[in-house]
Design a protein around this motif. Structure first.
Motif, PDB file in Angstrom:
ATOM      1  N   ILE A  95      -0.683 -13.236  -3.575  1.00  0.00           N
ATOM      2  CA  ILE A  95      -1.707 -13.685  -2.610  1.00  0.00           C
ATOM      3  C   ILE A  95      -2.256 -12.493  -1.837  1.00  0.00           C
ATOM      4  O   ILE A  95      -3.476 -12.361  -1.663  1.00  0.00           O
ATOM      5  N   LEU A  96      -1.368 -11.599  -1.400  1.00  0.00           N
ATOM      6  CA  LEU A  96      -1.830 -10.393  -0.705  1.00  0.00           C
ATOM      7  C   LEU A  96      -2.712  -9.547  -1.608  1.00  0.00           C
ATOM      8  O   LEU A  96      -3.766  -9.043  -1.178  1.00  0.00           O
ATOM      9  N   SER A  97      -2.330  -9.423  -2.859  1.00  0.00           N
ATOM     10  CA  SER A  97      -3.132  -8.648  -3.805  1.00  0.00           C
ATOM     11  C   SER A  97      -4.499  -9.296  -4.014  1.00  0.00           C
ATOM     12  O   SER A  97      -5.519  -8.600  -4.062  1.00  0.00           O
ATOM     13  N   ALA A  98      -4.538 -10.620  -4.126  1.00  0.00           N
ATOM     14  CA  ALA A  98      -5.817 -11.314  -4.306  1.00  0.00           C
ATOM     15  C   ALA A  98      -6.709 -11.160  -3.083  1.00  0.00           C
ATOM     16  O   ALA A  98      -7.928 -10.977  -3.206  1.00  0.00           O
ATOM     17  N   VAL A  99      -6.106 -11.215  -1.897  1.00  0.00           N
ATOM     18  CA  VAL A  99      -6.886 -11.048  -0.668  1.00  0.00           C
ATOM     19  C   VAL A  99      -7.454  -9.631  -0.593  1.00  0.00           C
ATOM     20  O   VAL A  99      -8.645  -9.436  -0.282  1.00  0.00           O
TER      21      VAL A  99
ATOM     22  N   GLY B  50     -12.076  -6.006  -1.148  1.00  0.00           N
ATOM     23  CA  GLY B  50     -12.684  -4.857  -1.809  1.00  0.00           C
ATOM     24  C   GLY B  50     -13.932  -5.222  -2.591  1.00  0.00           C
ATOM     25  O   GLY B  50     -14.940  -4.516  -2.557  1.00  0.00           O
ATOM     26  N   LEU B  51     -13.882  -6.354  -3.288  1.00  0.00           N
ATOM     27  CA  LEU B  51     -15.042  -6.787  -4.077  1.00  0.00           C
ATOM     28  C   LEU B  51     -16.211  -7.138  -3.170  1.00  0.00           C
ATOM     29  O   LEU B  51     -17.352  -6.738  -3.427  1.00  0.00           O
ATOM     30  N   TYR B  52     -15.932  -7.861  -2.092  1.00  0.00           N
ATOM     31  CA  TYR B  52     -16.997  -8.213  -1.152  1.00  0.00           C
ATOM     32  C   TYR B  52     -17.608  -6.958  -0.531  1.00  0.00           C
ATOM     33  O   TYR B  52     -18.832  -6.839  -0.433  1.00  0.00           O
ATOM     34  N   GLY B  53     -16.767  -6.042  -0.136  1.00  0.00           N
ATOM     35  CA  GLY B  53     -17.268  -4.821   0.483  1.00  0.00           C
ATOM     36  C   GLY B  53     -18.068  -3.967  -0.484  1.00  0.00           C
ATOM     37  O   GLY B  53     -19.106  -3.410  -0.123  1.00  0.00           O
TER      38      GLY B  53
ATOM     39  N   ASN C 253      -5.951  -0.485  -5.325  1.00  0.00           N
ATOM     40  CA  ASN C 253      -4.651  -0.638  -4.682  1.00  0.00           C
ATOM     41  C   ASN C 253      -4.150  -2.074  -4.774  1.00  0.00           C
ATOM     42  O   ASN C 253      -2.940  -2.307  -4.855  1.00  0.00           O
ATOM     43  N   ALA C 254      -5.049  -3.054  -4.773  1.00  0.00           N
ATOM     44  CA  ALA C 254      -4.634  -4.439  -4.975  1.00  0.00           C
ATOM     45  C   ALA C 254      -4.048  -4.616  -6.370  1.00  0.00           C
ATOM     46  O   ALA C 254      -3.028  -5.300  -6.546  1.00  0.00           O
ATOM     47  N   ALA C 255      -4.670  -4.005  -7.358  1.00  0.00           N
ATOM     48  CA  ALA C 255      -4.131  -4.069  -8.716  1.00  0.00           C
ATOM     49  C   ALA C 255      -2.773  -3.377  -8.803  1.00  0.00           C
ATOM     50  O   ALA C 255      -1.849  -3.873  -9.467  1.00  0.00           O
ATOM     51  N   ASN C 256      -2.628  -2.248  -8.108  1.00  0.00           N
ATOM     52  CA  ASN C 256      -1.342  -1.544  -8.100  1.00  0.00           C
ATOM     53  C   ASN C 256      -0.254  -2.392  -7.450  1.00  0.00           C
ATOM     54  O   ASN C 256       0.889  -2.411  -7.916  1.00  0.00           O
ATOM     55  N   LEU C 257      -0.604  -3.091  -6.380  1.00  0.00           N
ATOM     56  CA  LEU C 257       0.366  -3.950  -5.707  1.00  0.00           C
ATOM     57  C   LEU C 257       0.851  -5.058  -6.641  1.00  0.00           C
ATOM     58  O   LEU C 257       2.043  -5.351  -6.714  1.00  0.00           O
ATOM     59  N   SER C 258      -0.065  -5.645  -7.383  1.00  0.00           N
ATOM     60  CA  SER C 258       0.357  -6.706  -8.302  1.00  0.00           C
ATOM     61  C   SER C 258       1.188  -6.143  -9.454  1.00  0.00           C
ATOM     62  O   SER C 258       2.127  -6.791  -9.918  1.00  0.00           O
ATOM     63  N   LEU C 259       0.866  -4.937  -9.912  1.00  0.00           N
ATOM     64  CA  LEU C 259       1.674  -4.312 -10.966  1.00  0.00           C
ATOM     65  C   LEU C 259       3.107  -4.090 -10.505  1.00  0.00           C
ATOM     66  O   LEU C 259       4.073  -4.420 -11.220  1.00  0.00           O
ATOM     67  N   VAL C 260       3.267  -3.558  -9.311  1.00  0.00           N
ATOM     68  CA  VAL C 260       4.607  -3.283  -8.785  1.00  0.00           C
ATOM     69  C   VAL C 260       5.350  -4.594  -8.518  1.00  0.00           C
ATOM     70  O   VAL C 260       6.550  -4.710  -8.782  1.00  0.00           O
ATOM     71  N   ALA C 261       4.638  -5.604  -8.019  1.00  0.00           N
ATOM     72  CA  ALA C 261       5.282  -6.890  -7.740  1.00  0.00           C
ATOM     73  C   ALA C 261       5.759  -7.553  -9.028  1.00  0.00           C
ATOM     74  O   ALA C 261       6.887  -8.063  -9.090  1.00  0.00           O
TER      75      ALA C 261
END
Length: 103
Positions: free
Chosen positions: A10-14, A19-22, A41-49
């Motif tokens: 959820i944090l990664s999606a947020v 980032g996409l909106y910005g 960095n959101a993609a990296n967070l999901s990879l590590v999770a």
């Protein structure tokens, strides 16, 4: 309360959504580049999770995230060089005015 995989996703999606909106709503090229980095960095967070919760004994997700960070650093260097060159040529870094590749 333990933090599970769902919380990280959820944090990664947020983060990715921010980032996409910005990146789509801003006109300054440097700000767009910063929002692209937030998406990476959101993609990296999901990879590590995923790596931590699916295969905790292997460090494949962490290694892939480090590789992604290195590629992102190179991407930022190239992007900033392009932005500096555009600024020197046009005195403007508005992405709506950058149409050098259009016919």
């Amino acid at each position: 309360m333990s933090i599970g995989l769902t919380h990280y996703l959820i944090l990664s999606a947020v983060l990715f959504s921010i980032g996409l909106y910005g990146a789509l709503s801003r006109k300054n090229a440097i700000v767009v580049l910063m929002f692209v980095e937030i998406m990476l960095n959101a993609a990296n967070l999901s990879l590590v999770a995923f790596s931590r919760f699916i295969t905790p004994e292997q460090l494949s997700g962490q290694a892939l995230a480090i590789f992604s960070i290195v590629v992102a650093a190179a991407e930022v260097a190239v992007g900033l060089a392009i932005i500096i060159a555009l600024y020197r040529q046009r005195k403007n870094i508005d992405v709506t005015d950058i149409n050098l590749l259009k016919w």
